[in-house]
Every structure is written in structure tokens, then in C-alpha cells.
Design an enzyme around this catalytic site. Structure first.
Site, PDB file in Angstrom:
ATOM      1  N   CYS A  62     -24.085  22.590  61.724  1.00 32.94           N
ATOM      2  CA  CYS A  62     -25.188  22.158  60.748  1.00 32.94           C
ATOM      3  C   CYS A  62     -26.561  22.902  60.686  1.00 32.94           C
ATOM      4  CB  CYS A  62     -25.366  20.659  60.880  1.00 32.94           C
ATOM      5  SG  CYS A  62     -26.571  19.956  59.825  1.00 32.94           S
ATOM      6  N   TYR A 104     -26.006  25.044  48.812  1.00 35.89           N
ATOM      7  CA  TYR A 104     -25.057  23.706  48.572  1.00 35.89           C
ATOM      8  C   TYR A 104     -24.960  23.346  47.116  1.00 35.89           C
ATOM      9  CZ  TYR A 104     -25.032  22.531  53.444  1.00 35.89           C
ATOM     10  OH  TYR A 104     -24.448  22.776  54.933  1.00 35.89           O
TER      11      TYR A 104
END
Length: 342
Positions: free
Chosen positions: A53, A184
């Protein structure tokens, strides 16, 4: 992906809805004066992160640069989640050895019984109670850089210097919108228009950052700051996952000479590359995000040997740690494989 609390969500939150990163649900702060009820205290808290992440990796890098390893312990979750939560299956018996839980979601439940929202990393959990304190991925690193000073190692850098905070905030705002979040929005776009807007905005911002980094070694001032940490965690993943998996393929990072050298410079700086696990990154993105990659095949490339090539960025001057010193070598129990070796 439409998680309810930002950061990197659990597996069940990856879907086919238009991408929108929500605000963190638990925004308590751990401060020197304990004004939210959570005072800075050695060994009271545990940072839960995933090396996959980018949002959690910010906190891992900051913790290491500041030398907080002995004060703030680290739990690394399996890069592959199930539908319940981030799992501690990398540990013996699938149990975090400090928190004594199998799933990060258990700490959320202790904080808010019946909680049904997203479970994200990074997260800070109070060890004695087992309760989640915060999952505010934007604030966690800023507080590490400003509130935990009493527990820093000797020679720790100032990652958020007063004299440059306005400029750091301005640079970070653009990086967040178009780069950190932009990849994203491109990857989870549900139509051509959304994708093209995100991808175009991403490369426009990278092109805007390039002249700045042609004339100076770091984004703001002549030392590493929070702004560099935030940009690095996206760029280090760029060719490995964002270029192909998220279709951010107008150019590779390795085809942008200034940004490529800048990212290699940081990667080779103690505290950055020694926290990066490319295997975790690849397996998480390609195997968990089944809406984008339903077959779950993890690609063999790219070649990672280039990360250790000379960058020559030192010719621009600057001092990575300011008047401070590099962190000590990474702890044995927190080592990651070097590039090119699984």
C-alpha cells in the site's frame, strides 16, 4: 474501489463503481499533549501497514527515517486479503504477536462495536486495549513528523520544517490529487472519459514537477520532506503496477529521465528502498483487484535491476537528512528482499 475510510481498503471494497477516495472514519490524533486522549508514549501503539500500500508505506518510511522503531512497533499484513480484512497470515499461526488478533478488523470492532465500514491501512492500534486509534492516512505521517519528536533517534531529519510548510502543503495537494489519487482514478475508471481525464491529469502533473526536479534535488528546499515521501510511494510502484495494471501507460517512469533519476535517488537513500517489497506490491494489485485483473496472473516483469543504477542527483547539491544523519541499518526482522530477488 469505494472504501469508506480512505487509505488502502480491504478486498471486499474493490468493485466496479466510479473511484472516489473517502475521508478517514477514525481521525483521532496521537499528540505530544494527548489532547485527543492519545498521548505520544513509547510502546503504547502499533502501526499496522501493508508493504503493498502506498498510503501505508508513507508511514513505514517516516517511522524509519525518524528512528521510531523502538517506540512504535510495526505489524505487516499479508498483501493478499480475504473479504473480511487485512490478515496477519505472515505471522506464526496467522496471529499478530503483539495485538494477538488474526484480522485488523478486530481492532476496528474493539474501537466501535458493530462497525461495518471499510478496514484500511495504515492504522495505528493501541496495544493495551487492542482498539484502533486512527486510520487517517493523511494525518498519521504529519503527526509522526511533528508530535513524536521526544522519541526520535539522534540525527533524525525534520520532515515538515516550519519554514517550508506552506510550499510543502501546496506541492502535496497537487501530488495527491493528480498523482497519488490520479493513478487510482485512472485504474478504476468506469468509462473512457473518466479514464482519459485521470490519465491526462496524471502526466500533466508529472510534466509540471519535472522542471522543479531538474533544478533541485528534492521537491521543497534542499532536504527530504514529507512531500518527497508522498511522491516516492506512487512513483516507486509506477512501472511495476500503475503503468500496466492501471493503464497509466503514456510513458513509463523509466522513460522520464528526471523523475526516474529522482526516484532512484530516494530509493537508494536509507529509509526508502529498504522498506519496498516489490513482490508484495505486485501480488496485491494483480491478485486482489480482480475487477481489473480477473484472471489473477502476476506478471514476471519489469526488470528491477535498474533501481540500483547511478542517478547522479547529488550533483544538484542538497543534503538528504539536513543537519542530521542517515538511519541505522534496517532491523533484521523488518528486512525486505532487494530488487531483483524474490
Amino acid at each position: 474501489m469505494s472504501g469508506s475510510n480512505g487509505g488502502m481498503p480491504g478486498n471486499s471494497e474493490y468493485g466496479t463503481k466510479p473511484f472516489k477516495r473517502s475521508k478517514s472514519h477514525f481521525t483521532d490524533r496521537i499528540t505530544a499533549d494527548g489532547r485527543d486522549g492519545w498521548p505520544v508514549e513509547a510502546n503504547r501503539y502499533r502501526l499496522v501497514a501493508s508493504r503493498a500500500c502506498p498510503w501505508a508505506s508513507r508511514a513505514v518510511i517516516s517511522r524509519r527515517l525518524l528512528g521510531l522503531e523502538d517506540a512504535l512497533s510495526l505489524a505487516i499484513a499479508d498483501p493478499i486479503q480475504d473479504d473480511r480484512s487485512w490478515r496477519f497470515t505472515l505471522d506464526a499461526d496467522g496471529l499478530d504477536p503483539v495485538l494477538k488478533i488474526h484480522l485488523l478488523g478486530e481492532a476496528y470492532e474493539k474501537r466501535e462495536p458493530g462497525y461495518s465500514g471499510g478496514v484500511s491501512v495504515p492504522a495505528v492500534v493501541e496495544v493495551p486495549s487492542g482498539k484502533l486509534v486512527t486510520n487517517d492516512y493523511q494525518q498519521i505521517t504529519l503527526d509522526l513528523a511533528t508530535e513524536w519528536t521526544a522519541l526520535y533517534r539522534p540525527g533524525a531529519p525534520d520532515l515538515y520544517p516550519h519554514a517550508h510548510r506552506d510550499e510543502i502543503d501546496e506541492v502535496m495537494a497537487g501530488v495527491y490529487e493528480d498523482v497519488n489519487n490520479g493513478v487510482y482514478r485512472a485504474g478504476f475508471a468506469t468509462n473512457q472519459e473518466e479514464y482519459q481525464a485521470a490519465c491526462t491529469g496524471l502526466f500533466r502533473r508529472l510534466d509540471q514537477l519535472t522542471p522543479r526536479l531538474e533544478r533541485q534535488r528534492y521537491l521543497v528546499g534542499d532536504t527530504i520532506t514529507e512531500a518527497d515521501i508522498r511522491l516516492f510511494t506512487t512513483l516507486v510502484r509506477f512501472d511495476t503496477v500503475y503503468h500496466g495494471h492501471f493503464k497509466c501507460n503514456l510513458r513509463k517512469l523509466s522513460e522520464m529521465p528526471t523523475l526516474w533519476a529522482y526516484t532512484r535517488d530516494l530509493f537508494q537513500t536509507p529509509g526508502f528502498g529498504d522498506t519496498v517489497d516489490f513482490d508484495h506490491i505486485k501480488r496485491h494489485y494483480y491478485q486482489v483487484q480482480s475487477g481489473i485483473n480477473p484472471i489473477g496472473i502476476v506478471p514476471l516483469g519489469p526488470d528491477l535491476s535498474g533501481w540500483l543504477m547511478p542517478h547522479h542527483r547529488q550533483e544538484l547539491g542538497g543534503h538528504p537528512f539536513g543537519d542530521g544523519t542517515p538511519p541505522e541499518p534496517v532491523r533484521t526482522d523488518e528486512e525486505v528482499p532487494p530488487p531483483g530477488r524474490p
